[in-house]
Scaffold this active site. Sequence first.
Site, mmCIF file in Angstrom:
data_model
loop_
_atom_site.group_PDB
_atom_site.id
_atom_site.type_symbol
_atom_site.label_atom_id
_atom_site.label_comp_id
_atom_site.label_asym_id
_atom_site.label_seq_id
_atom_site.Cartn_x
_atom_site.Cartn_y
_atom_site.Cartn_z
ATOM 1 N N HIS A 142 2.304 -3.119 1.971
ATOM 2 C CA HIS A 142 2.053 -3.494 0.581
ATOM 3 C C HIS A 142 3.268 -3.289 -0.311
ATOM 4 C CE1 HIS A 142 -1.968 -2.722 2.340
ATOM 5 N NE2 HIS A 142 -2.309 -3.749 1.592
ATOM 6 N N ASP A 185 3.145 0.870 5.805
ATOM 7 C CA ASP A 185 2.388 0.172 4.768
ATOM 8 C C ASP A 185 3.062 -1.157 4.434
ATOM 9 O OD1 ASP A 185 0.911 -0.630 2.597
ATOM 10 O OD2 ASP A 185 1.139 1.237 1.470
ATOM 11 N N CYS A 200 -1.707 -8.674 4.251
ATOM 12 C CA CYS A 200 -1.355 -7.355 4.802
ATOM 13 C C CYS A 200 -1.778 -7.186 6.258
ATOM 14 C CB CYS A 200 -1.922 -6.235 3.934
ATOM 15 S SG CYS A 200 -3.686 -6.325 3.598
#
Length: 397
Positions: free
Chosen positions: A281, A279, A77
């Site tokens: 993820h 994000d 990430c």
Amino acid sequence: MESVLSRYENQITLLSDYLEEFPETDEPVWILGRQHHLKADKSKLLLDISARLWFTYRRKFSPIGGTGPSSDAGWGCMLRCGQMMLAQALICRHLGRDWQWEKHKKQPEEYHRILRCFLDRKDCCYSIHQMAQMGVGEGKSIGEWFGPNTVAQVLKKLALFDEWNSLAVYVSMDNTVVIEDIKKMCWCPPQSSSAAHGSTHLHRSALGRNKNTVGFCAGWKPLLLIIPLRLGINHINPVYIDAFKECFKMPQSLGALGGKPNNAYYFIGFLGNELIYLDPHTTQSFVDSEENGTVDDQSFHCQQAPHRMKIMNLDPSVALGFFCKEECDFDNWCSLVQKEILKQQSLRMFELVQKHPPHWPPFIPPTKPEVTTTGAELIESTDKLFELEEEFEILSV
């Protein structure tokens, strides 16, 4: 013309479906140096956000190093966030900050060339393969989570081998930005490999093998400035909050890398005391370029309202990013820092000094080592060096 307007209106409608997540407020929203007013231009806000390149976990790419992971889910990430910050710098460099992305709209060749820099292939200069391999030299095993400073150091070294974008990447030390060193780096002509940064090891040198060398660079080399910071011990110190938010207002802003322990986000702005972030993820399948060089880019743009988090929930380990295409942009950034950050802070977030501190080692602008291979051989040669280091048998490639 009608079809163009229709596509634009359809995109506005799609984005408007997610606007409920933003509160009704008179407070402005700041996104990478641009101000938006929710009551007046919510749609423009979402279009601005969706134009940012969004890099997430991917699966089913070629194994890193030949036998390593074929997905970065669970560990990549921060690398993806570093890619997003760098991609924003490249967008600003080639297309301009005000460039907008529209779904299904034909984009310039520079846009697709930027995207190709980040595809999950070992021969792409900022791929997950390259970043993970370069991270080994920073003490991180492939598959290990990176922090903001490690990603900054990796980008700094990979940029030495990126001749198309020709960026000067400066990563500050000890919370201090040195104006003299940056100007020396951005104006300094290439030096011989013997003058390369002292921390350059053998496996990093192998990454630079390119037959098409570039000579003297005329004028200012576009600057990617990354400032790793520790804004507290276990939690962010409230004294830094206003200065941290001011950075997102600067026209040179590339946002910030950070998040929570082992969860990295790419912060692109703020609303009140909430940070706005992209994000990484989400796990998506590997996407390659088409035969004509274009990239199916639908999965590289976040087409929904971004996430928000309270600024006090931010882990204190962060890295700020700024892009200065011309020297005047850097001079303006220095003035803004002096005016908006340093003079108003008793406890300063970072220092900006004119001269190189005398107790520091001499500053030598990093340069690309002299090497001879190209493209797909880049990582292959590195793989062999890793195998040597680990005393594995080298297999023929």
